[in-house]
Design an enzyme around this catalytic site. Structure first.
Site, PDB file in Angstrom:
ATOM      1  N   ASP A   1       0.817  -1.215   0.000  1.00  0.00           N
ATOM      2  CA  ASP A   1       0.000   0.000   0.000  1.00  0.00           C
ATOM      3  C   ASP A   1       0.854   1.271   0.000  1.00  0.00           C
ATOM      4  O   ASP A   1       0.655   2.170   0.822  1.00  0.00           O
ATOM      5  CB  ASP A   1      -0.943   0.024   1.219  1.00  0.00           C
ATOM      6  CG  ASP A   1      -1.724  -1.259   1.383  1.00  0.00           C
ATOM      7  OD1 ASP A   1      -2.116  -1.847   0.365  1.00  0.00           O
ATOM      8  OD2 ASP A   1      -1.955  -1.677   2.541  1.00  0.00           O
TER       9      ASP A   1
ATOM     10  N   GLU B   1     -11.266   1.046  -3.494  1.00  0.00           N
ATOM     11  CA  GLU B   1     -10.607   1.414  -2.235  1.00  0.00           C
ATOM     12  C   GLU B   1      -9.362   2.222  -2.561  1.00  0.00           C
ATOM     13  O   GLU B   1      -9.096   2.572  -3.712  1.00  0.00           O
ATOM     14  CB  GLU B   1     -10.254   0.153  -1.435  1.00  0.00           C
ATOM     15  CG  GLU B   1      -9.361  -0.807  -2.198  1.00  0.00           C
ATOM     16  CD  GLU B   1      -9.108  -2.113  -1.459  1.00  0.00           C
ATOM     17  OE1 GLU B   1      -9.271  -2.163  -0.237  1.00  0.00           O
ATOM     18  OE2 GLU B   1      -8.729  -3.105  -2.120  1.00  0.00           O
TER      19      GLU B   1
END
Length: 540
Positions: A15, A187
């Site tokens: 991420d 997301e």
């Protein structure tokens, strides 16, 4: 420019959120249940990176005791508004039933090294928050929006609301500005502004093999947002033999000379079962802005293994042996982390030139266990330690562990039988994967003298793991137990079949005392030795 090989942050570094301040680049990555929270790496050339901070290092910012595996810190976003650094993050308290409890926070600092502020609570409406600083001075908070009525697809879109740094709260209206595309599971949002356009980069497709980066844009921050004509801009979903799989969840950065790069997570699967023991790693791709004001990944959308970067990567340190001693002058080496607790003094201390672990709960506990470990960053390696431990019964044990989560680990322990006779015992969750229960009977214990230090080692060669032991610090080691399947220490086997395990394999030392007396195990050193092995050939 020279070609640099991906990933730029090997091992569990998912991420990525990237930022440039002057000549300095920073990448923040998720740490999930590992403490301290968030890793921030620094570079001046995009090729060579060093860890400079783990900013969430005290209880006022993060307390993950009780957070299940692969919960904790999700998807941090690191930004700078010209005066200070801002970091937003989620602390996930549960994720596996009809609801997700996802608490979002902000911290800030004038220096990347800190000190960082106490955590400022923002909201809990979804995870993967980011903070966008518009050129009119307004700050905007974005996160994915969850709706538990939409099970199993509860990803409802991307939520936007203004953040007031004076009152430290959200203000004004809120809106779901982007519902995502047919790739689903939207997301990981990041907002940018360029040439009068607001660009929204999101992750879609889940974090397994259909993962992707989606780009949309609008003239108004509130939307509507149109989707890139060649969406997704990055994905390995249709390239099953590409070296970098699971590509998605990206962020964009510009160099001083106007070039653009996209960082993203990826995985390098091994074995025919496509298992990513190193977890999700950070890779980088060259990108460019076309005349249509859309961003394209060079040679995309499939990510490239080799990329042109301003710098030349020096991999000599990557292959160097790491021998960690515990002299107490600089505390615990930054390669190491522990699980969940903001009170490390309860589980370890460095004293008398040793790492001393205080036995707490059993391995796999979600609350307080004494386990100190570093990332596995190579497909093959050796690990070694010498431990002094005097257990009194079978409820006290300490040793060396290759660990993914409570469901998946291998652990060679010094323990004792009910009469107090010391023995070596291997604990493993392999036989009962994916249930994550130790099957009985365990491996046959090996009796050892009740006095003296014990050398413990393990060797991983691809998917094969073998333990060894020696009586005394200078002794030759001998095999103990059978060969285990190390490939289960992976996202794909972490207690969930897909989309639910998010970390990577670690190796380290642990101590448990489920009698509750806090018996101490003392470790003289820890060695991690990378090994180039034929099973590591993953380039295609």
């Amino acid at each position: 420019m020279p070609l640099v090989r991906n990933p730029i942050l090997p091992g569990f570094n998912p991420d990525p959120s990237i930022l440039r301040v002057g000549e300095n680049y920073y990448i923040a990555t998720s740490t999930f249940e590992w403490f301290p929270g968030v890793q921030i790496h620094h570079s001046t050339d995009l090729a060579n990176w060093s860890l400079v901070a783990r900013p969430l290092n005290r209880k006022a910012q993060l307390d993950m005791r009780g957070d299940p595996d692969s919960c904790g810190v999700w998807a941090p976003c690191l930004t700078h508004d010209g005066e200070r650094f801002w970091l937003v993050y989620t602390d996930v308290k549960q994720k596996d039933n009809s609801f997700k409890d996802t608490h979002n926070y902000i911290v800030h600092s004038e220096s990347i090294e800190g000190p960082w502020s106490d955590g400022i609570y923002v909201n809990s409406s979804g995870f993967d928050p980011s903070l966008f600083h518009d050129n009119d001075g307004k700050k905007w908070f974005i996160n994915m929006l969850q709706d538990h009525r939409r099970r199993p697809r509860f990803f409802a879109g991307i939520r936007l609301q203004q953040w007031d740094p004076i009152t430290e709260r959200l203000i004004g209206p809120t809106k779901n500005i982007f519902a995502g595309t047919k790739l689903d599971l939207v997301e990981g949002p990041h907002l940018y502004k360029r040439n009068g356009w607001y660009y929204l980069l999101t992750a879609e497709g889940g974090t397994a093999y259909d993962h992707a980066c989606t780009l949309a844009r609008s003239r108004d921050i509130w939307g509507p947002y149109e989707v890139h004509p060649q969406n997704p801009i990055l994905s390995s979903a249709n390239a099953p033999f590409a070296a970098l799989q699971r590509a998605g969840h990206g962020d964009i950065v510009d160099t001083p000379d106007g070039k653009t790069y996209l960082v993203h997570l990826s995985g390098r699967p091994t074995t025919q079962r496509r298992r990513c023991v190193l977890g999700r790693e950070t890779a980088i791709q060259e990108a460019y802005w076309s005349e249509d004001d859309w961003l394209y990944v060079k040679n995309g959308p499939v990510p490239s293994l080799h990329v042109d970067l301003p710098g030349t990567h020096d991999d000599s340190n990557y292959w160097a042996e790491k021998h960690y001693t515990f002299d107490g002058t600089n505390g615990l080496h930054s390669d190491f982390q522990w699980l969940r607790t903001p009170e490390p003094e309860r589980i370890f201390q460095i004293k008398d030139r040793q790492l001393q672990l205080t036995g707490r709960e059993s391995i796999g506990s979600w609350f307080e266990q004494s386990l100190v470990a570093r990332r596995q960053t190579h497909f093959s390696y050796d690990a070694e330690t010498v431990v002094d431990f005097s257990p009194t019964d079978e409820r006290e044990f300490a040793g060396l562990t290759a660990y993914y989560c409570r469901y998946n680990y291998f652990y060679i322990t010094i323990t004792a039988d009910s009469d107090g006779q010391r023995e070596l015992l291997i604990l493993s969750s392999e036989a009962s994967w994916p249930e994550g229960k130790m099957s009985l009977p365990l491996s046959d214990p090996v009796k050892i003298p009740n006095d003296g230090k014990i050398k413990l080692t393990l060797s991983i060669r691809g998917k094969q793991l073998q333990f060894y032991y020696g009586l005394g610090e200078q002794s030759e080691v001998q095999e103990i137990g059978r060969i285990y399947d190390a490939s289960i220490l992976c996202d794909e086997c972490g207690g969930h079949q897909a989309h639910g395990s998010f970390t990577g394999a670690f190796v380290g030392v642990a101590c448990s005392d489920i009698n509750g007396t806090g018996r101490v195990a003392k470790f003289d050193y820890f060695t991690y030795r990378p090994v180039e092995h034929e099973s590591d050939r993953y380039e295609v």
